[in-house]
Design a protein around this motif. Structure first.
Motif, PDB file in Angstrom:
ATOM      1  N   ILE A  94       2.178  18.197  -8.301  1.00  0.00           N
ATOM      2  CA  ILE A  94       2.608  16.810  -8.424  1.00  0.00           C
ATOM      3  C   ILE A  94       1.898  15.915  -7.424  1.00  0.00           C
ATOM      4  N   GLY A  95       1.932  14.639  -7.743  1.00  0.00           N
ATOM      5  CA  GLY A  95       1.507  13.637  -6.786  1.00  0.00           C
ATOM      6  C   GLY A  95       2.752  12.922  -6.274  1.00  0.00           C
ATOM      7  N   VAL A  96       2.955  12.939  -4.967  1.00  0.00           N
ATOM      8  CA  VAL A  96       4.118  12.264  -4.392  1.00  0.00           C
ATOM      9  C   VAL A  96       3.650  10.917  -3.843  1.00  0.00           C
ATOM     10  N   ASP A  97       4.316   9.846  -4.291  1.00  0.00           N
ATOM     11  CA  ASP A  97       3.951   8.516  -3.806  1.00  0.00           C
ATOM     12  C   ASP A  97       4.985   8.063  -2.780  1.00  0.00           C
ATOM     13  N   LEU A  98       4.506   7.716  -1.589  1.00  0.00           N
ATOM     14  CA  LEU A  98       5.408   7.292  -0.520  1.00  0.00           C
ATOM     15  C   LEU A  98       4.978   5.930  -0.007  1.00  0.00           C
ATOM     16  N   VAL A  99       5.928   5.218   0.605  1.00  0.00           N
ATOM     17  CA  VAL A  99       5.577   3.974   1.296  1.00  0.00           C
ATOM     18  C   VAL A  99       6.047   4.082   2.743  1.00  0.00           C
ATOM     19  N   LEU A 100       5.412   3.305   3.583  1.00  0.00           N
ATOM     20  CA  LEU A 100       5.829   3.272   4.986  1.00  0.00           C
ATOM     21  C   LEU A 100       6.627   2.003   5.204  1.00  0.00           C
ATOM     22  N   PRO A 146       0.846  -1.185   0.000  1.00  0.00           N
ATOM     23  CA  PRO A 146       0.000   0.000   0.000  1.00  0.00           C
ATOM     24  C   PRO A 146       0.887   1.242   0.000  1.00  0.00           C
ATOM     25  N   ASP A 147       0.502   2.249  -0.722  1.00  0.00           N
ATOM     26  CA  ASP A 147       1.323   3.461  -0.667  1.00  0.00           C
ATOM     27  C   ASP A 147       0.464   4.676  -0.345  1.00  0.00           C
ATOM     28  N   ILE A 148       1.147   5.757  -0.086  1.00  0.00           N
ATOM     29  CA  ILE A 148       0.453   6.982   0.306  1.00  0.00           C
ATOM     30  C   ILE A 148       0.684   8.021  -0.771  1.00  0.00           C
ATOM     31  N   ARG A 149      -0.408   8.563  -1.280  1.00  0.00           N
ATOM     32  CA  ARG A 149      -0.319   9.577  -2.329  1.00  0.00           C
ATOM     33  C   ARG A 149      -0.606  10.939  -1.707  1.00  0.00           C
ATOM     34  N   VAL A 150       0.318  11.877  -1.914  1.00  0.00           N
ATOM     35  CA  VAL A 150       0.107  13.231  -1.424  1.00  0.00           C
ATOM     36  C   VAL A 150       0.144  14.173  -2.624  1.00  0.00           C
ATOM     37  N   ARG A 195       8.657  -0.573   7.569  1.00  0.00           N
ATOM     38  CA  ARG A 195       8.577  -0.949   8.982  1.00  0.00           C
ATOM     39  C   ARG A 195       9.731  -0.338   9.776  1.00  0.00           C
ATOM     40  N   ASP A 196      10.929  -0.385   9.169  1.00  0.00           N
ATOM     41  CA  ASP A 196      12.114   0.062   9.896  1.00  0.00           C
ATOM     42  C   ASP A 196      12.532   1.480   9.520  1.00  0.00           C
ATOM     43  N   LYS A 197      12.415   1.814   8.221  1.00  0.00           N
ATOM     44  CA  LYS A 197      12.984   3.083   7.759  1.00  0.00           C
ATOM     45  C   LYS A 197      11.986   4.230   7.742  1.00  0.00           C
ATOM     46  N   GLY A 198      10.743   3.936   8.074  1.00  0.00           N
ATOM     47  CA  GLY A 198       9.747   5.006   8.061  1.00  0.00           C
ATOM     48  C   GLY A 198       9.323   5.355   6.654  1.00  0.00           C
ATOM     49  N   PRO A 199       8.806   6.573   6.452  1.00  0.00           N
ATOM     50  CA  PRO A 199       8.321   6.938   5.115  1.00  0.00           C
ATOM     51  C   PRO A 199       9.458   7.076   4.100  1.00  0.00           C
ATOM     52  N   LEU A 200       9.265   6.441   2.937  1.00  0.00           N
ATOM     53  CA  LEU A 200      10.233   6.530   1.845  1.00  0.00           C
ATOM     54  C   LEU A 200       9.504   7.053   0.613  1.00  0.00           C
ATOM     55  N   MET A 201      10.206   7.941  -0.120  1.00  0.00           N
ATOM     56  CA  MET A 201       9.580   8.467  -1.339  1.00  0.00           C
ATOM     57  C   MET A 201       9.829   7.482  -2.470  1.00  0.00           C
ATOM     58  N   LEU A 202       8.738   7.053  -3.125  1.00  0.00           N
ATOM     59  CA  LEU A 202       8.873   6.083  -4.216  1.00  0.00           C
ATOM     60  C   LEU A 202       9.012   6.757  -5.568  1.00  0.00           C
ATOM     61  N   GLU A 203       8.065   7.586  -5.885  1.00  0.00           N
ATOM     62  CA  GLU A 203       8.104   8.252  -7.193  1.00  0.00           C
ATOM     63  C   GLU A 203       7.217   9.483  -7.186  1.00  0.00           C
ATOM     64  N   LEU A 204       7.382  10.261  -8.226  1.00  0.00           N
ATOM     65  CA  LEU A 204       6.567  11.469  -8.371  1.00  0.00           C
ATOM     66  C   LEU A 204       5.724  11.329  -9.620  1.00  0.00           C
ATOM     67  N   ASN A 205       4.587  11.998  -9.620  1.00  0.00           N
ATOM     68  CA  ASN A 205       3.700  11.931 -10.765  1.00  0.00           C
ATOM     69  C   ASN A 205       3.314  13.345 -11.173  1.00  0.00           C
ATOM     70  N   ALA A 206       3.563  13.660 -12.446  1.00  0.00           N
ATOM     71  CA  ALA A 206       3.273  15.022 -12.905  1.00  0.00           C
ATOM     72  C   ALA A 206       1.806  15.196 -13.293  1.00  0.00           C
ATOM     73  N   ARG A 207       1.071  14.095 -13.373  1.00  0.00           N
ATOM     74  CA  ARG A 207      -0.365  14.211 -13.708  1.00  0.00           C
ATOM     75  C   ARG A 207      -1.173  13.406 -12.701  1.00  0.00           C
ATOM     76  N   PRO A 208      -1.165  13.815 -11.440  1.00  0.00           N
ATOM     77  CA  PRO A 208      -1.887  13.028 -10.440  1.00  0.00           C
ATOM     78  C   PRO A 208      -3.390  13.045 -10.699  1.00  0.00           C
ATOM     79  N   GLY A 209      -4.024  11.911 -10.415  1.00  0.00           N
ATOM     80  CA  GLY A 209      -5.455  11.747 -10.711  1.00  0.00           C
ATOM     81  C   GLY A 209      -6.353  12.522  -9.766  1.00  0.00           C
ATOM     82  N   LEU A 210      -7.641  12.421 -10.014  1.00  0.00           N
ATOM     83  CA  LEU A 210      -8.608  13.247  -9.294  1.00  0.00           C
ATOM     84  C   LEU A 210      -9.461  12.460  -8.317  1.00  0.00           C
TER      85      LEU A 210
END
Lengths: 523, 338
Positions: B270-276, B178-182, B278-293
């Motif tokens: 942008i849409g920033v995609d992050l994952v949580l 699961p990831d987190i989109r901001v 267990r050990d390293k906390g939030p990590l940035m996975l990728e960026l999206n220049a056309r984030p959805g609605l």
């Protein structure tokens, strides 16, 4: 904000230019808005025969039809071997003069040919008020007859027109002794008309009615008959007053007005329409042939005659083959506009932005239903092959090339089968852009795998739907006609596209997508 | 019934189908829902200069930029750039028992293979299926040939650290990560959601593919309800567990990472995609220049008013990352529409 104003100005300028040229072409050049308009075009031929003296000079003066109301002259030519021809304008008339220094043989034949098309709205030039010149003084019994007829007519009339009709009526009365004297018992139309003209003018300025009048020569072009031979010239009496201009009276029935489709050949007096110097036994015959011509062709020819710069640079002056290409290309912007509407207002998803336009172009040859069937057939067969190749674990480009080749083989097979089955439209499968088909197959299979089959089919149907709508718009005969005859409308299309680009509101599909938010909200 | 009321009811019957789209339109407008056309014209076209696109389209570039800016990302193990290197794939991945292979220019999570362990010559995928080394190599070849990249351009394959995802979402995920989109506008995180893989999305955290999107209160990182296939849901579609009321740990750090991605690329929307991890906390996975609605449905909130507010604030002042995050946490108090 500044860019918005800039854009609106650009849109305004584009629409202004486009519509200005468009209206100019419609109003001034009379280019038809409908592809179905038909104009009646008459080809008039007058043939002059006469005997000349071999080796001697000859001069032929012949009146030819002047510019007049209701008739547009498309074209005219003089067929006369070795003769020099000049045309002169002479008080509302046109006169052509054929001359030759040494007539090569005795019997001479000259032709004058002209094409006219009927246009109810055409007003014609302003005519002069020149009537017959000179007055005719009757003497003795004729003088008495003249006075009787004039005073009779005066009693029965209120204005110059009713006066003139009464004069004509009196002259036509076979029981009227006065008329018989004046006409010398010659009740021909020509004689009645010229006698009436003499009476209308009167012997002197002090005495006479002083009505300006002249004769009009011409003939009626039949609306129903296609070909007319040996048409006799008819004569009408024209009278002038400053209030109404010229009005015409039938010297036989005294009815007012020229009959419909009456082509005026000459205005004037009783002198002949044809004069030959250095020849004799001259004969003049008129004939006419009617044909129906597309209004567009007529308008073009006429505009070319006027040397209109817009027509010189029209698509119609390109070679036919190039014209055919542009006839198709010029519809592409309309298709693009449709796709733009479907995508940013309706929200239909398609493969590629303008791919549906290309499919729509192919539909022009295959027709809609057959086109959709063929397209679906090839894409689904291609997809099957694509999925089979997928299992072989090939790289992208080899696989694409293989699918492309398979698509072509499928197209050949379809053509062969449909030829066997005598299914003509099957042959037109070759018109589908095969590279586009291949790309659709590839895109569709990727969407199929990565999203789901439903999404792939949905986008496929969306593409076909968009293509069908674009096709219906692009193949509409009126649209084709409008854009080909008025390519400046493309500027208007661009303006519309730019304007639509300003729309930042929701798409129809988004109203459905976000519907849930509202439903819950209301409850 | 009076004549007037009959007339009104008849009118209503005729007008209702015509009016309902208009009413829907106006209601959405009032709620501040951002539409596709508006997003494209007023945000993507205006704040995302095309020249910066490669920075987000190529995940390798994004990752290198992030490392330089000391933003936490999953560790990069290896990069395969040319077909020739595929032969050495096994040697390159030998030190790692679990890893992720992904295309550098992939879109929508396509072409990502997650390996969780080994069985002799076979690699075990996160969905439990075994992959032979040759299959893995073929997959890498496919990535290089551009099969998963936008426009089919030749691509690179990245091998990177497999995120040990935080047990927080275990009960409400079906395989996958699961990831987190901001959504970050001009450096301000404006809205966020958690994307939970489902059976339908085959373990991918992409809403288009059937993942569940769960709205997150941007002020404190608490989850509420979700969206699945454009429908509002309260429970995970596969596990049936409730999805609301979870507290995402390290929320402020997560917001800070998201906010700093603006400086990374220069892209305004942008849409920033992050994952949580267990050990390293939030990590940035990728960026999206056309984030959805769809994030708006998950949060039951329109983006437009928040974006307008940020636009106004940016015109007045320039802020540090910290004060941007603080502003967001103070301002965007969660007020779902119902």
């Amino acid at each position: 904000m500044n860019t918005k104003r800039h854009l609106l100005m650009l849109v305004g300028i584009l629409i202004l230019i486009g519509m200005w040229i468009f209206f100019y072409k419609v109003k001034i050049l009379d280019l038809p808005l409908s592809p179905y308009g038909v104009s009646q075009v008459w080809t008039i031929e007058s043939k002059i025969d006469f005997d000349a003296t071999t080796g001697r000079s000859a001069k032929v003066e012949f009146f030819i039809p002047p510019t007049q109301a209701h008739f547009h002259r498309l074209d005219e030519n003089f067929v006369s071997r070795n003769y020099g021809v000049t045309t002169d304008l002479a008080v509302d008339n046109r006169l052509s003069i054929w001359t030759i220094r040494h007539a090569p043989k005795t019997s001479q034949t000259l032709y004058y040919r002209a094409q006219f098309y009927f246009d109810e709205a055409f007003q014609g030039p302003n005519l002069s008020n020149r009537g017959i010149t000179g007055r005719y003084l009757y003497t003795g019994a004729e003088r008495a007859a003249q006075q009787t007829i004039i005073s009779n007519a005066r009693q029965q009339s209120v204005d110059s027109l009713s006066f003139a009709t009464n004069v004509v009526k009196n002259l036509n009365n076979p029981d009227d002794g006065n008329a018989a004297i004046l006409l010398n018992r010659d009740y021909s139309n020509a004689n009645i008309a010229i006698t009436a003209a003499k009476l209308l003018k009167g012997p002197t300025v002090e005495e006479g009615p002083n009505i300006i009048s002249r004769l009009v020569y011409g003939f009626t072009l039949s609306e129903t008959e296609v070909a007319l031979q040996d048409i006799p010239l008819q004569i009408y009496l024209g009278i002038y007053d400053t209030e109404h201009g010229w009005r015409y009276i039938d010297p036989n029935s005294a009815r007012v007005g020229l009959p419909p489709y009456f082509l005026i050949w000459r205005y004037g007096d009783q002198t002949p329409i044809l004069g030959v110097e250095g020849g004799r036994n001259e004969q003049l015959t008129f004939s006419a042939i009617k044909r129906e011509v597309n209004t567009l062709n007529v308008a073009q020819e006429e505009a070319l005659q006027d040397h209109s710069i817009l027509m010189t640079y029209s698509l119609f002056n390109l070679p036919i083959h190039t014209q055919e290409v542009y006839q198709v290309l010029i519809m592409v912007p309309l298709g693009a506009l449709i796709i733009l509407l479907l995508r940013s207002f309706v929200g239909i998803r398609t493969f590629g932005t303008f791919m549906p336009v290309l499919i729509a172009l192919a539909f022009r040859k295959t027709h809609l239903l057959d086109g959709i069937i063929l397209f679906t057939l090839i894409v689904s067969l291609g997809l099957t092959v694509r999925f089979y190749l997928e299992q072989l674990k090939l790289l992208l480009i080899p696989r694409l090339s293989a699918v492309l080749s398979t698509v072509i083989i499928l197209m050949i097979l379809l053509s062969l089968f449909s030829n066997q089955l005598d299914f003509q439209t099957g042959l037109s499968v070759a018109l589908f852009p095969m590279v586009i088909l291949t790309m659709i197959i590839e895109r569709m299979s990727i969407v199929w795998e990565e999203r789901n089959a439903w999404e792939a089919i949905l986008q496929g149907i969306g593409s076909l739907f968009a293509a069908a709508i674009a096709y219906l718009a692009m193949s509409n005969l009126y649209m084709e006609h409008l854009f080909f005859v008025f390519p400046e409308l493309l500027l208007v299309i661009i303006a519309i596209m730019l304007l639509l680009g300003c729309y930042h509101g929701y798409r129809l599909s988004e109203l459905i997508r976000f519907r849930e938010l509202i439903k819950k909200h209301d409850i | 019934m009076t004549f007037k009321s009959t007339l009104l009811s008849v009118l209503e019957r005729i007008l209702a189908p015509l009016l309902s789209p208009i009413l829907t339109y106006l209601a959405l407008k009032k709620m501040g829902i951002l539409g596709m056309n508006q997003r494209n014209a007023e945000f993507i076209a205006q704040y995302n200069p095309r020249k910066f696109y490669p920075l987000v389209d190529d995940k390798l570039l994004t990752k290198n930029l992030a490392i330089k800016a000391s933003i936490a990302v999953p560790e990069l193990y290896a990069v395969i750039e040319i077909e020739h290197q595929v032969v050495h794939l096994e040697k390159m991945i030998a030190p790692y028992s679990s890893f992720v292979i992904k295309p550098a220019q992939g879109s929508g999570g396509d072409g990502i293979v997650v390996i969780v362990g080994r069985r002799g010559p076979n690699y075990k995928r996160s969905d439990g299926i075994l992959m032979h080394a040759d299959e893995l190599k073929h997959h890498v070849s496919n990535i290089l040939s551009g099969m998963y990249s936008l426009g089919g351009h030749p691509d690179k394959a990245m091998v990177e650290y497999r995120v040990e995802f935080d047990p927080l979402f275990r009960e409400i995920s079906y395989q996958g990560v699961p990831d987190i989109r901001v959504i970050v506008f001009k450096g301000y995180p404006v809205m966020s959601m958690v994307r939970l893989p489902t059976r339908l999305s085959s373990g991918k955290a992409n809403l288009h593919q059937g993942a569940v999107g769960v709205g997150v209160n941007i002020t404190n990182g608490e989850t509420h309800f979700g969206v699945w296939q454009n429908h509002v849901v309260e429970h995970h579609t596969d596990t049936g567990n409730p999805i609301s009321g979870l507290q995402i740990p390290d929320w402020e750090r997560l917001l800070t990472i998201s906010a700093s991605c603006y400086e990374l690329t220069g892209l305004g929307y942008i849409g920033v995609d992050l994952v949580l991890d267990r050990d390293k906390g939030p990590l940035m996975l990728e960026l999206n220049a056309r984030p959805g609605l769809a994030i708006q449905i998950a949060n039951r909130t329109g983006l437009a008013p928040r974006l307008a507010l940020i636009k106004k604030r940016c015109a007045q002042q320039k802020e540090s990352i910290q004060s941007r995050v603080a502003f967001v946490q103070k301002t965007f108090v969660h007020q779902p529409l119902w």
